[in-house]
Motif scaffolding. Sequence first.
Motif, PDB file in Angstrom:
ATOM      1  N   UNK A  60     -28.858 -50.688  31.400  1.00  0.00           N
ATOM      2  CA  UNK A  60     -29.203 -51.105  30.047  1.00  0.00           C
ATOM      3  C   UNK A  60     -30.021 -52.375  30.221  1.00  0.00           C
ATOM      4  N   UNK A  61     -31.275 -52.345  29.832  1.00  0.00           N
ATOM      5  CA  UNK A  61     -32.151 -53.493  30.014  1.00  0.00           C
ATOM      6  C   UNK A  61     -32.443 -54.121  28.663  1.00  0.00           C
ATOM      7  N   UNK A  62     -32.320 -55.432  28.593  1.00  0.00           N
ATOM      8  CA  UNK A  62     -32.546 -56.140  27.328  1.00  0.00           C
ATOM      9  C   UNK A  62     -33.448 -57.336  27.580  1.00  0.00           C
ATOM     10  N   UNK A  63     -34.384 -57.561  26.665  1.00  0.00           N
ATOM     11  CA  UNK A  63     -35.289 -58.707  26.757  1.00  0.00           C
ATOM     12  C   UNK A  63     -35.148 -59.530  25.486  1.00  0.00           C
ATOM     13  N   UNK A  64     -34.451 -60.668  25.553  1.00  0.00           N
ATOM     14  CA  UNK A  64     -34.304 -61.513  24.364  1.00  0.00           C
ATOM     15  C   UNK A  64     -35.652 -62.080  23.929  1.00  0.00           C
ATOM     16  N   UNK A  65     -35.909 -62.057  22.633  1.00  0.00           N
ATOM     17  CA  UNK A  65     -37.121 -62.680  22.094  1.00  0.00           C
ATOM     18  C   UNK A  65     -36.809 -64.157  21.877  1.00  0.00           C
ATOM     19  N   UNK A  66     -37.144 -64.973  22.853  1.00  0.00           N
ATOM     20  CA  UNK A  66     -36.771 -66.389  22.807  1.00  0.00           C
ATOM     21  C   UNK A  66     -37.553 -67.169  21.768  1.00  0.00           C
ATOM     22  N   UNK A  67     -38.635 -66.595  21.255  1.00  0.00           N
ATOM     23  CA  UNK A  67     -39.440 -67.304  20.265  1.00  0.00           C
ATOM     24  C   UNK A  67     -39.091 -66.934  18.825  1.00  0.00           C
ATOM     25  N   UNK A  68     -38.174 -65.989  18.657  1.00  0.00           N
ATOM     26  CA  UNK A  68     -37.759 -65.621  17.302  1.00  0.00           C
ATOM     27  C   UNK A  68     -36.852 -66.709  16.725  1.00  0.00           C
ATOM     28  N   UNK A  69     -37.080 -67.049  15.487  1.00  0.00           N
ATOM     29  CA  UNK A  69     -36.249 -68.017  14.769  1.00  0.00           C
ATOM     30  C   UNK A  69     -35.521 -67.256  13.670  1.00  0.00           C
ATOM     31  N   UNK A  70     -34.188 -67.158  13.817  1.00  0.00           N
ATOM     32  CA  UNK A  70     -33.393 -66.339  12.911  1.00  0.00           C
ATOM     33  C   UNK A  70     -33.958 -64.931  12.774  1.00  0.00           C
ATOM     34  N   UNK A  71     -34.379 -64.388  13.922  1.00  0.00           N
ATOM     35  CA  UNK A  71     -34.808 -62.998  13.967  1.00  0.00           C
ATOM     36  C   UNK A  71     -36.286 -62.755  13.747  1.00  0.00           C
TER      37      UNK A  71
END
Length: 272
Positions: A60-71
């Motif tokens: 299961x590979x996940x890439x967090x969107x570190x630039x999202x602010x409250x989604x």
Amino acid sequence: MSLKTEWITFEQDGSKHRLYTARLERAKTPLPVVIVIQEIWGTDAHIRDVTERFAKAGFLAVAPDLYAVNGDRPASMTDERIEQIKAFLEALPPPSWHDAEAREAALANQPEKAREELRATYADVFANLKRLPQLLETLQATVSYLEGYELSKGQKAVSIGYCMGGALSLMLAASEPRLAGAAVYYGHLLGKEQIAGIQCPVVGFFGELDGRITSHVPEFAAAMQEAGKSFTYEIYDGAHHAFFNDTRGAYHAAASRDAWQKTLAFFTRVLA
């Protein structure tokens, strides 16, 4: 080979976060997790592609969107705006990227609207290099979320990061005891005072021609050994910074091929 890819959101400590996720549709879940940490360009098409490669390998590979602010992404850091600044910078010699005078000279050739957008996106994107502790909080929230997520519950997790994400992968390893392993691709390394917190094996991949980072590898390796930590690494002859990114001129096929094989072997071992 059928992949299931989607963006999902979750809330942690009152903040909303966004993840790009990928897995083989026919794989029995829950699955061990690979957390893919973005370059400075965000969860762009390249990072999403790398995430899918790990999914095809059975994780299961996940890439967090570190630039999202409250989604949600700020207007200056949408995918379209980041692609715009990437194309602009890729046309310049790398030393000009951080040379304000050289950038302004190149910007003078752009239409006024594009010029202002490029300035704003450049400033906001590269400001993230000074926000690593805040970006780390999103990664820590992701680890906590994955512990209870139905597709990964009860499974181990590892991290891998590229450039800025490489530094964050190490920072996560130094602050998150639940991590089973960490990989760093040409990211800035930690100092001795931070190494003490690392409780999992670490593997690193570097380019010989990336002197500003690779020159620190022997010192980091010695400090890890002195602290009783596990660190193995490869330095590839003739490879530059970002050698794994096949969308950029620095791409090095032989180095990427070897690093990919060694990364998969490492993850398979520590996630067993």
